[in-house]
Design an enzyme around this catalytic site. Structure first.
Site, PDB file in Angstrom:
ATOM      1  N   GLU A   1      34.462   2.460  64.365  1.00  0.00           N
ATOM      2  CA  GLU A   1      34.453   3.883  64.697  1.00  0.00           C
ATOM      3  C   GLU A   1      35.921   4.322  64.831  1.00  0.00           C
ATOM      4  O   GLU A   1      36.453   4.488  65.924  1.00  0.00           O
ATOM      5  CB  GLU A   1      33.647   4.113  65.972  1.00  0.00           C
ATOM      6  CG  GLU A   1      32.191   3.676  65.788  1.00  0.00           C
ATOM      7  CD  GLU A   1      31.387   3.636  67.067  1.00  0.00           C
ATOM      8  OE1 GLU A   1      31.908   4.083  68.115  1.00  0.00           O
ATOM      9  OE2 GLU A   1      30.241   3.139  67.040  1.00  0.00           O
TER      10      GLU A   1
ATOM     11  N   TYR B   1      19.627  -2.058  59.347  1.00  0.00           N
ATOM     12  CA  TYR B   1      20.501  -1.685  60.460  1.00  0.00           C
ATOM     13  C   TYR B   1      19.718  -0.982  61.566  1.00  0.00           C
ATOM     14  O   TYR B   1      18.942  -0.058  61.325  1.00  0.00           O
ATOM     15  CB  TYR B   1      21.624  -0.757  59.981  1.00  0.00           C
ATOM     16  CG  TYR B   1      22.471  -0.251  61.127  1.00  0.00           C
ATOM     17  CD1 TYR B   1      23.278  -1.131  61.851  1.00  0.00           C
ATOM     18  CD2 TYR B   1      22.441   1.083  61.523  1.00  0.00           C
ATOM     19  CE1 TYR B   1      24.044  -0.682  62.922  1.00  0.00           C
ATOM     20  CE2 TYR B   1      23.212   1.537  62.590  1.00  0.00           C
ATOM     21  CZ  TYR B   1      24.000   0.635  63.282  1.00  0.00           C
ATOM     22  OH  TYR B   1      24.744   1.070  64.346  1.00  0.00           O
TER      23      TYR B   1
ATOM     24  N   ARG C   1      45.281  49.240  76.441  1.00  0.00           N
ATOM     25  CA  ARG C   1      44.993  49.862  75.156  1.00  0.00           C
ATOM     26  C   ARG C   1      44.321  48.898  74.170  1.00  0.00           C
ATOM     27  O   ARG C   1      43.501  49.313  73.349  1.00  0.00           O
ATOM     28  CB  ARG C   1      46.304  50.387  74.565  1.00  0.00           C
ATOM     29  CG  ARG C   1      46.149  51.215  73.335  1.00  0.00           C
ATOM     30  CD  ARG C   1      47.440  51.753  72.745  1.00  0.00           C
ATOM     31  NE  ARG C   1      48.674  51.373  73.381  1.00  0.00           N
ATOM     32  CZ  ARG C   1      49.794  51.105  72.711  1.00  0.00           C
ATOM     33  NH1 ARG C   1      49.812  51.162  71.400  1.00  0.00           N
ATOM     34  NH2 ARG C   1      50.907  50.794  73.354  1.00  0.00           N
TER      35      ARG C   1
ATOM     36  N   TYR D   1      49.604  47.359  76.486  1.00  0.00           N
ATOM     37  CA  TYR D   1      48.680  46.625  75.613  1.00  0.00           C
ATOM     38  C   TYR D   1      47.461  46.104  76.371  1.00  0.00           C
ATOM     39  O   TYR D   1      46.349  46.083  75.832  1.00  0.00           O
ATOM     40  CB  TYR D   1      49.392  45.434  74.975  1.00  0.00           C
ATOM     41  CG  TYR D   1      50.353  45.769  73.858  1.00  0.00           C
ATOM     42  CD1 TYR D   1      50.680  47.087  73.535  1.00  0.00           C
ATOM     43  CD2 TYR D   1      50.953  44.747  73.126  1.00  0.00           C
ATOM     44  CE1 TYR D   1      51.569  47.381  72.520  1.00  0.00           C
ATOM     45  CE2 TYR D   1      51.849  45.034  72.101  1.00  0.00           C
ATOM     46  CZ  TYR D   1      52.150  46.351  71.802  1.00  0.00           C
ATOM     47  OH  TYR D   1      53.022  46.628  70.795  1.00  0.00           O
TER      48      TYR D   1
ATOM     49  N   HIS E   1      25.800   0.284  76.926  1.00  0.00           N
ATOM     50  CA  HIS E   1      26.342   1.598  76.588  1.00  0.00           C
ATOM     51  C   HIS E   1      26.295   2.570  77.768  1.00  0.00           C
ATOM     52  O   HIS E   1      26.960   3.616  77.732  1.00  0.00           O
ATOM     53  CB  HIS E   1      25.586   2.193  75.396  1.00  0.00           C
ATOM     54  CG  HIS E   1      25.980   1.587  74.075  1.00  0.00           C
ATOM     55  ND1 HIS E   1      26.007   0.233  73.869  1.00  0.00           N
ATOM     56  CD2 HIS E   1      26.368   2.159  72.898  1.00  0.00           C
ATOM     57  CE1 HIS E   1      26.382  -0.010  72.624  1.00  0.00           C
ATOM     58  NE2 HIS E   1      26.627   1.135  72.015  1.00  0.00           N
TER      59      HIS E   1
ATOM     60  N   PHE F   1      26.037  11.842  63.046  1.00  0.00           N
ATOM     61  CA  PHE F   1      26.285  11.782  64.486  1.00  0.00           C
ATOM     62  C   PHE F   1      27.696  12.230  64.859  1.00  0.00           C
ATOM     63  O   PHE F   1      28.005  12.408  66.038  1.00  0.00           O
ATOM     64  CB  PHE F   1      26.112  10.342  64.981  1.00  0.00           C
ATOM     65  CG  PHE F   1      26.855   9.345  64.137  1.00  0.00           C
ATOM     66  CD1 PHE F   1      28.228   9.217  64.225  1.00  0.00           C
ATOM     67  CD2 PHE F   1      26.174   8.548  63.232  1.00  0.00           C
ATOM     68  CE1 PHE F   1      28.921   8.328  63.431  1.00  0.00           C
ATOM     69  CE2 PHE F   1      26.859   7.649  62.429  1.00  0.00           C
ATOM     70  CZ  PHE F   1      28.239   7.533  62.537  1.00  0.00           C
TER      71      PHE F   1
ATOM     72  N   ASN G   1      21.900   8.112  70.123  1.00  0.00           N
ATOM     73  CA  ASN G   1      22.791   8.421  69.008  1.00  0.00           C
ATOM     74  C   ASN G   1      22.725   9.900  68.656  1.00  0.00           C
ATOM     75  O   ASN G   1      22.120  10.296  67.654  1.00  0.00           O
ATOM     76  CB  ASN G   1      22.387   7.567  67.800  1.00  0.00           C
ATOM     77  CG  ASN G   1      23.580   7.178  66.959  1.00  0.00           C
ATOM     78  OD1 ASN G   1      24.598   7.857  66.968  1.00  0.00           O
ATOM     79  ND2 ASN G   1      23.446   6.089  66.220  1.00  0.00           N
TER      80      ASN G   1
END
Length: 519
Positions: free
Chosen positions: A425, A61, A294, A291, A91, A339, A204
């Protein structure tokens, strides 16, 4: 995109982790980088493993196959250079406005850091070219949208890889936008022709979201101390009490951030003539402050503890080698899920939540100054001539508008997921979206604190002849007339001048000179 800062110093990148300060130095201050000797050896060693697998008859791969949902498609040797170029070009699909230069420099540095571990199989010459591009101040144009935070920040990193190949748009060190090939030529850098595995190695990773997180951590270290200073000045100007910030009271609830914030508040109120004017319990009949006064150390302190947790997450990620597949220390090439951006995405969202709360409390203190029913004797809206003058009425509107947006930005991006890549994915982190909104959150907090400081210092000055403590006096001097009492005037430039002094750390530096280091 703005021009780069003048380079200041050098950072060594090797097989070990960078620090947050290293990221800030390179991304924000223009430091150059150099590669350690052990990294050079490790990169060459892992590349030899990739070269051997490239000639294997068994598909591997990212080396001899397609990517994502096409991982089972074998690619013959004669098409593999085209495969790498196609991967990067396809990409680099970002859209929208270019992101900030320092964010791009941060993600480039962090990708280089992972490449330098020797766990990605990058060629030494490719890594050298990437370093040269960063050192030359060449900054690829990375677009606002495109990353789902899984597999890492693919689109942003692909825009950087495309520039390394001599394609796409970049900004030069002078801020001019030119074609990447022209910028590389001017810098004497040969465009890279990617070989097996290199496309994946370059795109990646979680580097965009991590770089943003590192810069936000650096900013918030300063801003939370500034929030303590602003809160202390508000307590002073509103005739509040510092008794509740006593160390023994804080130890009854031993959160470390709370203790640090309370110590800062005590420093702000030390030697204050305004505070001393109402120490007599017979003269001051109020039993408790609101508040927002304080409980300041409880809220800002909890934000500090959150920042400490997030810093731990960032430091772990800085020690990571994020790629898929990776070359293991014993020479295996293995697919993995490192990743996925979830650890960083959660941290980014966590900071946006606490920023919204710190800013919300700050705006409430600002508002108290403007209401004569609650500001203990000051004129309405701190106006010079109430009715004719509106004073700081609309400055509070501005703070309120920002706080409202910060609450929307606190909605976690990491709670969402939209599947991609033909369901390969099928769960993504949305960490890049978390990073982008955190960037806006940090800016919003800066502005809300600036408006509180503007308001508090005006309120303090309107207590004359009572005098502030050394910290209040130093901050008033640093603001250089911004927020001074008087008839209404054009207010926006004053707000922006205080924003700049907060963002640049000038307010914190002035307080430190007056009272010593703040936590």
């Amino acid at each position: 995109m703005t021009s780069a800062a003048q380079p200041t110093g050098s950072v060594t990148v090797g097989v070990g982790p960078l620090t947050i300060d290293d990221v800030v130095a390179v991304a924000r201050h223009g430091a150059t980088i150099e590669l350690s000797a052990d990294s050079v050896a490790e990169v060459a060693k892992s590349r030899a493993i990739i070269d051997a697998l490239a000639s294997d008859t068994i598909p591997h791969y990212g080396i001899s196959t397609g990517f994502g949902a096409l991982a089972n498609t074998s690619i013959p040797p004669e098409k593999r250079q085209k495969l790498q170029r196609s991967l990067v070009a396809s990409h680099a699909a970002g859209s929208g406005e270019p992101v900030e230069r320092e964010i791009v420099r941060a993600l480039m540095l962090l990708r280089i850091s992972t490449l330098a571990t020797g766990r990605t199989g990058i060629r030494p010459e490719t890594l050298d070219a990437y370093i040269a591009m960063l050192n030359a101040g060449i900054t690829p144009l990375v677009r606002e949208y495109g990353s789902l935070g899984c597999s890492g920040d693919l689109a942003p990193l692909a825009h950087c890889a495309l520039a390394l190949m001599g394609d796409g748009e970049v900004a030069t060190a002078d801020g001019d936008v030119v074609h990447a090939a022209d910028a590389l030529k001017a810098a004497g850098i040969e465009p890279v022709v990617l070989q097996e595995k290199e496309g994946l190695a370059l795109i990646n990773g979680t580097d965009g979201m991590l770089g943003t997180l590192c810069l936000a951590i650096a900013d918030l270290r300063m801003l939370l101390s500034t929030a303590d200073i602003a809160a202390g000045l508000s307590v002073e100007g509103l005739l509040g009490t510092d008794d509740v910030f006593a160390d023994d009271l804080q130890k009854l609830r031993p959160h470390p951030g709370q203790a640090k914030s309370a110590a800062n508040l005590r420093k702000v109120l030390d030697a204050s003539g305004i505070r001393d004017s109402h120490r007599d319990p017979h003269a001051c009949t109020r039993v408790q402050d609101a508040y927002s006064l304080r409980c300041s150390p409880q809220v800002i302190g909890a934000a500090r503890d959150t920042l400490d947790h997030v810093t731990t997450v960032a430091e772990r990620e800085l020690a990571a080698a994020v790629d898929n597949p990776v070359v293991t220390l014993d020479g295996r090439v293995e697919s993995n899920g490192n990743f996925h951006g979830a650890p960083v995405a959660y941290a980014l969202d966590f900071l946006a939540i606490v920023i919204a709360d710190v800013a919300s409390m700050s705006e409430r203190r600002t508002d108290r100054f403007l209401d004569r029913a609650r500001n203990n004797g000051l004129p309405p809206f701190l106006a010079d001539d109430p009715g004719t003058d509106s004073g700081l009425m609309i400055a509070q509107y501005t703070a309120a508008g920002i706080v409202s947006e910060l609450k929307r930005l606190a909605n976690p991006a990491s709670a969402d997921s939209i599947p991609s890549s033909a369901m390969q994915e099928d769960h993504v982190s949305m960490g890049w979206a978390g990073a982008r909104k955190l960037r806006r959150s940090v800016d919003g907090l800066t502005r809300v604190l600036a408006i509180e400081l503007l308001t508090a210092t005006r309120g303090i000055q309107m207590r004359a002849p009572l005098t502030p403590g050394p910290v209040g006096a130093a901050v008033i001097e640093t603001l250089d007339g911004a927020g001074r009492p008087g008839p209404d005037r054009y207010l926006s430039p004053e707000i922006e001048s205080v924003v700049a002094r907060v963002a640049d750390g000038d307010v914190l530096a002035a307080a430190t000179r007056a009272a010593g280091d703040f936590n």
